[in-house]
Design a protein around this motif. Structure first.
Motif, mmCIF file in Angstrom:
data_model
loop_
_atom_site.group_PDB
_atom_site.id
_atom_site.type_symbol
_atom_site.label_atom_id
_atom_site.label_comp_id
_atom_site.label_asym_id
_atom_site.label_seq_id
_atom_site.Cartn_x
_atom_site.Cartn_y
_atom_site.Cartn_z
ATOM 1 N N UNK A 8 -2.078 -43.495 -49.427
ATOM 2 C CA UNK A 8 -1.739 -44.444 -50.492
ATOM 3 C C UNK A 8 -0.842 -45.552 -49.943
ATOM 4 N N UNK A 19 -3.782 -59.811 -48.826
ATOM 5 C CA UNK A 19 -3.470 -60.922 -49.748
ATOM 6 C C UNK A 19 -2.768 -62.051 -48.999
ATOM 7 N N UNK A 36 -9.661 -49.540 -56.918
ATOM 8 C CA UNK A 36 -10.436 -48.298 -57.095
ATOM 9 C C UNK A 36 -10.078 -47.281 -56.016
ATOM 10 N N UNK A 42 -4.272 -42.106 -55.848
ATOM 11 C CA UNK A 42 -3.120 -41.943 -56.753
ATOM 12 C C UNK A 42 -3.182 -40.636 -57.523
ATOM 13 N N UNK A 54 6.971 -44.904 -56.517
ATOM 14 C CA UNK A 54 7.504 -45.869 -57.488
ATOM 15 C C UNK A 54 8.955 -46.228 -57.139
ATOM 16 N N UNK B 35 -16.201 -49.257 -60.697
ATOM 17 C CA UNK B 35 -14.752 -49.172 -60.797
ATOM 18 C C UNK B 35 -14.165 -50.350 -61.548
ATOM 19 N N UNK B 36 -13.141 -50.089 -62.338
ATOM 20 C CA UNK B 36 -12.416 -51.140 -63.056
ATOM 21 C C UNK B 36 -13.308 -51.946 -63.987
ATOM 22 N N UNK B 41 -17.236 -44.051 -64.818
ATOM 23 C CA UNK B 41 -17.920 -43.852 -63.547
ATOM 24 C C UNK B 41 -18.498 -42.435 -63.526
ATOM 25 N N UNK B 70 1.378 -48.101 -66.429
ATOM 26 C CA UNK B 70 0.221 -48.151 -65.526
ATOM 27 C C UNK B 70 0.663 -47.790 -64.107
ATOM 28 N N UNK B 71 -0.237 -47.191 -63.322
ATOM 29 C CA UNK B 71 0.133 -46.903 -61.930
ATOM 30 C C UNK B 71 0.531 -48.185 -61.184
ATOM 31 N N UNK B 72 1.348 -48.008 -60.171
ATOM 32 C CA UNK B 72 1.896 -49.129 -59.408
ATOM 33 C C UNK B 72 0.827 -50.149 -59.005
ATOM 34 N N UNK B 73 -0.326 -49.684 -58.532
ATOM 35 C CA UNK B 73 -1.352 -50.586 -58.004
ATOM 36 C C UNK B 73 -2.138 -51.297 -59.108
ATOM 37 N N UNK B 74 -1.976 -50.866 -60.351
ATOM 38 C CA UNK B 74 -2.676 -51.506 -61.471
ATOM 39 C C UNK B 74 -1.716 -52.285 -62.377
ATOM 40 N N UNK B 75 -0.444 -51.962 -62.287
ATOM 41 C CA UNK B 75 0.544 -52.608 -63.146
ATOM 42 C C UNK B 75 0.745 -54.051 -62.691
ATOM 43 N N UNK B 81 4.808 -54.219 -60.969
ATOM 44 C CA UNK B 81 3.787 -53.536 -60.179
ATOM 45 C C UNK B 81 3.212 -54.414 -59.099
ATOM 46 N N UNK B 83 -0.344 -54.871 -59.146
ATOM 47 C CA UNK B 83 -1.706 -55.123 -59.591
ATOM 48 C C UNK B 83 -1.988 -56.586 -59.860
ATOM 49 N N UNK B 107 -0.784 -34.956 -67.470
ATOM 50 C CA UNK B 107 0.086 -36.132 -67.336
ATOM 51 C C UNK B 107 0.151 -36.832 -68.695
ATOM 52 N N UNK B 110 1.596 -40.575 -69.156
ATOM 53 C CA UNK B 110 1.102 -41.785 -68.491
ATOM 54 C C UNK B 110 -0.415 -41.887 -68.375
ATOM 55 N N UNK B 111 -1.132 -40.887 -68.841
ATOM 56 C CA UNK B 111 -2.588 -40.943 -68.635
ATOM 57 C C UNK B 111 -3.311 -40.363 -69.836
#
Lengths: 90, 140
Positions: A8, A19, A36, A42, A54, B35-36, B41, B70-75, B81, B83, B107, B110-111
């Protein structure tokens, strides 16, 4: 650290690097591809590992505790001079 | 049966859910099973040999109540975040009858999942998810 946690961190670092290398922005398709892959990893992490990641992020994102104005001003110096190019403002 | 009034906030049914998704040019989420996207899926829910999916077996992932969860990579970056995908909100009251929002028991804070509300064909489940498309509001 588990393999998933390492993966991760590596993937997130790779995303941030890509980026920057792209001038600050990737296409939505590229962002989606990374999101994805990151998402898959995650949900393999334990709650403790997610919290640790975090927390690390919050530490690196925290502003440096220094005054914005250092109270110094630039001054002219002679070429070859050993005088400092800044002095404290009066 | 337990009523929401007896549940702690973290266990109560969320008022709204959030999801990072690719955007369509009309401003709504892109529908699909990739995805997304707005859709599940193949790894999100398993169909049986008849092509049916059942309740309480997983589904499209969402984050309950607060986009900051939201998870770090999506926030989004403005919420602390990393994201960059658009984030959409759906009021649970706007979820169609064929679907149910269920918190993830592993969870709960958060989920959550948007799952089939009854045994149905996978294509019907995907169609029900797609039918919510105009109800999602893109966060500024």
């Amino acid at each position: 650290m588990t393999n998933a946690a390492r993966t991760y961190r590596e993937l997130l670092g790779e995303l941030l690097f890509e980026r920057e290398a792209a001038g600050g922005e990737l296409s939505e398709e590229q962002e989606s591809d990374y999101a994805e892959r990151l998402d898959d990893v995650w949900w393999q992490l334990s709650a403790e590992e997610r919290q640790a990641i975090e927390d690390e992020h919050q530490e690196t994102a925290a502003p440096i505790a220094a005054p914005g104005d250092l109270g110094a001003v630039d001054v002219e110096v002679e070429e070859g001079s050993h005088a400092a190019p800044r002095r404290w403002a009066a | 049966m337990t009523s929401d009034a007896t549940l702690t906030p973290v266990h109560a049914h969320p008022a709204s859910v959030f999801r990072a998704m690719r955007g369509h040019e009309d401003g709504q989420p892109l529908v699909g099973n990739g995805g997304n996207m707005l859709g599940a899926r193949p790894v999100d829910i398993e169909a049986n040999e008849n092509g049916d999916v059942k309740p309480r077996s997983g589904g499209m992932s969402v984050t309950p109540n607060d986009a900051r969860l939201l998870p770090l990579h999506l926030r989004p970056e403005r919420l602390g975040g990393k994201g960059r995908l658009p984030v959409f909100e759906l009021h649970v009251a706007d979820v169609v009858d064929a679907l149910v929002v269920r918190r993830d028991p592993r969870n709960v804070e958060k989920h959550a999942f948007i799952e089939p509300g009854a045994l149905m064909q996978l294509v019907a489940y995907q169609a029900a998810l797609a039918s919510t498309r105009t109800s999602w509001r893109r966060l500024p």
